[in-house]
Design a protein around this motif. Structure first.
Motif, PDB file in Angstrom:
ATOM      1  N   THR A 410      17.798 -32.857   5.525  1.00 49.29           N
ATOM      2  CA  THR A 410      18.147 -31.704   6.343  1.00 49.29           C
ATOM      3  C   THR A 410      16.968 -30.740   6.310  1.00 49.29           C
ATOM      4  O   THR A 410      16.164 -30.760   5.366  1.00 49.29           O
ATOM      5  CB  THR A 410      19.416 -30.996   5.812  1.00 49.29           C
ATOM      6  N   ASP A 411      16.852 -29.918   7.337  1.00 43.99           N
ATOM      7  CA  ASP A 411      15.754 -28.946   7.360  1.00 43.99           C
ATOM      8  C   ASP A 411      16.135 -27.643   6.664  1.00 43.99           C
ATOM      9  O   ASP A 411      15.380 -26.672   6.706  1.00 43.99           O
ATOM     10  CB  ASP A 411      15.310 -28.668   8.799  1.00 43.99           C
ATOM     11  N   ARG A 412      17.300 -27.626   6.022  1.00 44.21           N
ATOM     12  CA  ARG A 412      17.752 -26.416   5.328  1.00 44.21           C
ATOM     13  C   ARG A 412      17.953 -26.692   3.844  1.00 44.21           C
ATOM     14  O   ARG A 412      18.090 -27.844   3.431  1.00 44.21           O
ATOM     15  CB  ARG A 412      19.037 -25.891   5.958  1.00 44.21           C
ATOM     16  N   GLY A 413      17.977 -25.628   3.059  1.00 42.73           N
ATOM     17  CA  GLY A 413      18.112 -25.809   1.619  1.00 42.73           C
ATOM     18  C   GLY A 413      18.553 -24.534   0.934  1.00 42.73           C
ATOM     19  O   GLY A 413      17.805 -23.940   0.154  1.00 42.73           O
ATOM     20  N   LEU A 414      19.786 -24.101   1.223  1.00 37.72           N
ATOM     21  CA  LEU A 414      20.272 -22.871   0.610  1.00 37.72           C
ATOM     22  C   LEU A 414      20.921 -23.152  -0.744  1.00 37.72           C
ATOM     23  O   LEU A 414      20.484 -22.649  -1.779  1.00 37.72           O
ATOM     24  CB  LEU A 414      21.265 -22.167   1.531  1.00 37.72           C
ATOM     25  N   SER A 415      21.979 -23.964  -0.752  1.00 42.79           N
ATOM     26  CA  SER A 415      22.679 -24.223  -1.999  1.00 42.79           C
ATOM     27  C   SER A 415      23.215 -25.648  -1.992  1.00 42.79           C
ATOM     28  O   SER A 415      23.253 -26.316  -0.953  1.00 42.79           O
ATOM     29  CB  SER A 415      23.827 -23.221  -2.195  1.00 42.79           C
ATOM     30  N   ALA A 416      23.633 -26.112  -3.187  1.00 45.26           N
ATOM     31  CA  ALA A 416      24.151 -27.469  -3.336  1.00 45.26           C
ATOM     32  C   ALA A 416      24.984 -27.522  -4.596  1.00 45.26           C
ATOM     33  O   ALA A 416      24.969 -26.598  -5.419  1.00 45.26           O
ATOM     34  CB  ALA A 416      23.002 -28.478  -3.407  1.00 45.26           C
ATOM     35  N   ALA A 417      25.722 -28.631  -4.763  1.00 46.98           N
ATOM     36  CA  ALA A 417      26.523 -28.812  -5.971  1.00 46.98           C
ATOM     37  C   ALA A 417      26.661 -30.299  -6.264  1.00 46.98           C
ATOM     38  O   ALA A 417      26.589 -31.136  -5.352  1.00 46.98           O
ATOM     39  CB  ALA A 417      27.895 -28.159  -5.829  1.00 46.98           C
ATOM     40  N   ILE A 418      26.862 -30.602  -7.541  1.00 46.59           N
ATOM     41  CA  ILE A 418      27.036 -31.973  -8.005  1.00 46.59           C
ATOM     42  C   ILE A 418      28.263 -32.027  -8.898  1.00 46.59           C
ATOM     43  O   ILE A 418      28.419 -31.190  -9.802  1.00 46.59           O
ATOM     44  CB  ILE A 418      25.806 -32.442  -8.806  1.00 46.59           C
ATOM     45  N   VAL A 419      29.149 -33.011  -8.672  1.00 43.44           N
ATOM     46  CA  VAL A 419      30.313 -33.223  -9.524  1.00 43.44           C
ATOM     47  C   VAL A 419      30.089 -34.513 -10.300  1.00 43.44           C
ATOM     48  O   VAL A 419      29.917 -35.587  -9.711  1.00 43.44           O
ATOM     49  CB  VAL A 419      31.614 -33.294  -8.712  1.00 43.44           C
ATOM     50  N   THR A 420      30.094 -34.413 -11.620  1.00 40.03           N
ATOM     51  CA  THR A 420      29.829 -35.563 -12.486  1.00 40.03           C
ATOM     52  C   THR A 420      30.407 -35.310 -13.870  1.00 40.03           C
ATOM     53  O   THR A 420      30.559 -34.152 -14.288  1.00 40.03           O
ATOM     54  CB  THR A 420      28.314 -35.822 -12.604  1.00 40.03           C
ATOM     55  N   SER A 421      30.709 -36.389 -14.590  1.00 36.98           N
ATOM     56  CA  SER A 421      31.168 -36.268 -15.973  1.00 36.98           C
ATOM     57  C   SER A 421      30.005 -36.225 -16.953  1.00 36.98           C
ATOM     58  O   SER A 421      30.193 -35.914 -18.133  1.00 36.98           O
ATOM     59  CB  SER A 421      32.090 -37.451 -16.332  1.00 36.98           C
ATOM     60  N   ASP A 422      28.807 -36.546 -16.479  1.00 35.52           N
ATOM     61  CA  ASP A 422      27.610 -36.557 -17.316  1.00 35.52           C
ATOM     62  C   ASP A 422      26.805 -35.288 -17.020  1.00 35.52           C
ATOM     63  O   ASP A 422      26.047 -35.231 -16.047  1.00 35.52           O
ATOM     64  CB  ASP A 422      26.788 -37.810 -17.017  1.00 35.52           C
ATOM     65  N   LEU A 423      26.968 -34.266 -17.853  1.00 37.42           N
ATOM     66  CA  LEU A 423      26.354 -32.976 -17.575  1.00 37.42           C
ATOM     67  C   LEU A 423      24.833 -33.046 -17.613  1.00 37.42           C
ATOM     68  O   LEU A 423      24.153 -32.375 -16.821  1.00 37.42           O
ATOM     69  CB  LEU A 423      26.856 -31.933 -18.577  1.00 37.42           C
ATOM     70  N   GLU A 424      24.300 -33.841 -18.533  1.00 37.98           N
ATOM     71  CA  GLU A 424      22.845 -33.974 -18.614  1.00 37.98           C
ATOM     72  C   GLU A 424      22.303 -34.602 -17.337  1.00 37.98           C
ATOM     73  O   GLU A 424      21.287 -34.162 -16.780  1.00 37.98           O
ATOM     74  CB  GLU A 424      22.466 -34.825 -19.824  1.00 37.98           C
ATOM     75  N   LYS A 425      22.982 -35.642 -16.857  1.00 37.89           N
ATOM     76  CA  LYS A 425      22.568 -36.280 -15.597  1.00 37.89           C
ATOM     77  C   LYS A 425      22.699 -35.303 -14.438  1.00 37.89           C
ATOM     78  O   LYS A 425      21.813 -35.231 -13.570  1.00 37.89           O
ATOM     79  CB  LYS A 425      23.421 -37.520 -15.333  1.00 37.89           C
ATOM     80  N   GLY A 426      23.778 -34.546 -14.421  1.00 36.90           N
ATOM     81  CA  GLY A 426      23.973 -33.588 -13.346  1.00 36.90           C
ATOM     82  C   GLY A 426      22.866 -32.556 -13.288  1.00 36.90           C
ATOM     83  O   GLY A 426      22.355 -32.225 -12.212  1.00 36.90           O
ATOM     84  N   GLU A 427      22.473 -32.043 -14.449  1.00 37.31           N
ATOM     85  CA  GLU A 427      21.400 -31.044 -14.468  1.00 37.31           C
ATOM     86  C   GLU A 427      20.069 -31.668 -14.062  1.00 37.31           C
ATOM     87  O   GLU A 427      19.276 -31.053 -13.348  1.00 37.31           O
ATOM     88  CB  GLU A 427      21.292 -30.412 -15.856  1.00 37.31           C
ATOM     89  N   VAL A 440      26.317 -27.552 -11.080  1.00 43.93           N
ATOM     90  CA  VAL A 440      26.935 -28.758 -11.615  1.00 43.93           C
ATOM     91  C   VAL A 440      28.405 -28.475 -11.905  1.00 43.93           C
ATOM     92  O   VAL A 440      28.737 -27.511 -12.613  1.00 43.93           O
ATOM     93  CB  VAL A 440      26.213 -29.224 -12.888  1.00 43.93           C
ATOM     94  N   ASN A 441      29.283 -29.291 -11.344  1.00 44.40           N
ATOM     95  CA  ASN A 441      30.736 -29.166 -11.509  1.00 44.40           C
ATOM     96  C   ASN A 441      31.268 -27.823 -11.021  1.00 44.40           C
ATOM     97  O   ASN A 441      32.146 -27.203 -11.626  1.00 44.40           O
ATOM     98  CB  ASN A 441      31.148 -29.427 -12.969  1.00 44.40           C
TER      99      ASN A 441
END
Length: 490
Positions: A410-427, A440-441
């Motif tokens: 996408t040509d935009r990049g304001l915010s995002a989120a990730i849902v995962t049980s592995d916090l280290e991977k999410g970060e 994250v989460n």
């Protein structure tokens, strides 16, 4: 102290140089309740000459305000904050009526705004306080000061007008600047004039803060190009942000532009699906999807896709729709007929392209009940555009790596989120997403006043939030003092 409710007729005027004045354009504008189109109030729109006057008033007043002590500025800000807190009930009702937001949205917005305002109290100590640096020259003292920048132009949108104003206005004034503010006229009272009243009650010197009720037909580019403004703080569409950048090119004016987003919510293969549904529901339909940082694309790993879609569809179908003044309502009206028409146009185009509808909504006036599209391609028109309405789209991916690629496509990049049980991977993965913030989460639409908020790519430049807004709204000055005479070679 008199209450907001006692000044309804006063708040529909512009505030220039410490005076409430009728607009001189000869044109009026009805502020309407988006749910039933009832008229909240009618304002007389200010003309270009009045805007020019406001900037000159701000420039003159700022020179004196910049020399006030930290304690003087703090006292005025505290009084203004107290006024707004004392009138919280009336203000939240105005938020509901002017923006079409629910009671929950009004409470959240007021809370975010209050946090910004209270953070500004700490900023009064940031100017004129030197920081010492070493010198290679014997007996030389190097000091670096932060000084007020000058006059700040503040332009805010219709969706979160109270909060979008506080994050610029209060830091700017705390740091010794003057402000000329333009709220979206659709939400002119809660987006601007309530602050003028608060500062008037607090004893802020005339001209330091000015708030103008006008529209593009009257003002043109005056808020961007006026020679008396040093900084433009704008929250709104990417197209307008690009226009501001163009018309200010070569002027050396500084910019903070928070623009549109196409924000991804990534649900990875190890996600807790029930919690992912919670996040995707609130993070899509809060304020009917009318938030720059709201979830626009839900990107789901194939391993949990079917379970997620089933549970998400069931949840969305249960969301109460209707009058935002009903405390049970979750999805209320869009801001106006034009915005509702635009969203319905996106829906019809998605259907024409063959996208699968899992939840079929309907329109009733400006109220659009939720839609959910599934099996969406990231190349579709729905995925390429910021929807700004209660329309969810679910995009399947085969791997977590593909989820990142799709998120960044996408040509935009304001915010995002990730849902995962592995916090280290999410970060770790959060650093691979091209956005100004990643959570994250949690959902993409997260805001706190003490951390930086802003976008990359076509989602803007600059950052709001303390300490970053201090950097934006001040200028640095190096002062050296040579304590003993130096020998010069000639």
């Amino acid at each position: 102290m008199q209450k907001v409710g006692d000044f309804t007729d006063q708040l529909n005027k512009s505030y220039i140089g410490g005076k409430w004045v009728d607009g001189q354009s000869g044109r009026t504008y009805d502020i309407q309740d988006p749910y039933d189109d009832s008229i909240v109030t009618t304002v007389s729109l200010a003309n270009k000459q009045q805007i020019e006057s406001a900037f000159k008033e701000a420039e003159d007043a700022q020179k004196k305000w910049a020399k006030t002590s930290a304690e003087q500025r703090r006292k005025v800000l505290i009084k203004a904050i107290n006024y707004l807190e004392d009138n919280k009930e009336e203000i939240t009702q105005l938020i509901i009526r002017e923006t079409g937001g629910t009671g929950l949205k009004a409470e959240v917005e007021f809370g975010f705004g209050l946090s910004d305002m209270k953070d500004s109290l700490k900023m009064v100590d940031e100017i004129y306080q030197p920081k010492d640096y070493s010198s290679q020259t014997p007996n030389k003292q190097n000091r670096v000061y932060r000084l007020p920048l000058g006059v700040i132009t503040s332009i805010t949108p219709f969706n979160f007008p109270f909060n979008m104003a506080t994050r610029t206005i209060f830091p700017a004034i705390a740091l010794g600047n003057g402000v000329v503010h333009k709220p979206d006229a659709q939400v002119g009272l809660v987006g601007g004039q309530i602050f003028a009243k608060a500062f008037e009650e607090a004893g802020l010197p005339a001209g330091v803060f000015n708030s103008i009720l006008t529209d593009v037909q009257e003002c043109g580019d005056e808020f961007f190009t006026n020679p008396h403004t040093d900084f433009i703080s704008f929250t709104g569409s990417t197209d307008v942000g690009k226009h501001i950048s163009k018309v200010t090119g070569g002027t050396m004016k500084q910019l903070a532009l928070e623009l549109g987003g196409n924000n991804p919510l990534l649900i990875l293969d190890d996600a807790d699906v029930d919690q992912a549904v919670n996040i995707a529901t609130f993070g899509k339909f809060m304020h009917n999807g009318q938030i720059c940082a709201i979830t626009n694309r839900i990107i789901v790993h194939r391993n949990v896709y079917d379970e997620f879609v089933k549970k998400y569809v069931e949840r969305v179908k249960q969301l109460p729709v209707g009058d935002p003044k009903d405390p049970n309502t979750v999805v209320g009206p869009l801001i106006n007929k034009q915005q509702a028409d635009k969203v319905m146009g996106m829906i019809e185009k998605a259907k024409e392209q063959g996208l699968t509808v899992a939840v079929e909504g309907e329109r009733n006036g400006n109220v659009i009940s939720p839609y959910v599209f599934v099996d969406v391609s990231n190349n579709s028109s729905l995925a390429k555009n910021e929807i700004f309405g209660p329309v969810a789209q679910v995009i399947p991916v085969e791997t977590n790596e593909e989820a990142i690629r799709v998120a960044n496509d996408t040509d935009r990049g304001l915010s995002a989120a990730i849902v995962t049980s592995d916090l280290e991977k999410g970060e770790r993965l959060s650093l691979e997403i091209e956005s100004g913030t990643t959570h994250v989460n949690d959902m993409p639409a997260v805001l706190e006043s003490n951390v930086p908020f802003g976008g990359v790519k076509n989602s803007g430049v600059g950052r709001f939030g303390y300490d970053w807004v201090v950097e934006e709204f001040t200028t640095t000055k190096w002062v050296s003092v040579q304590k003993e005479q130096l020998p010069y070679p000639f």
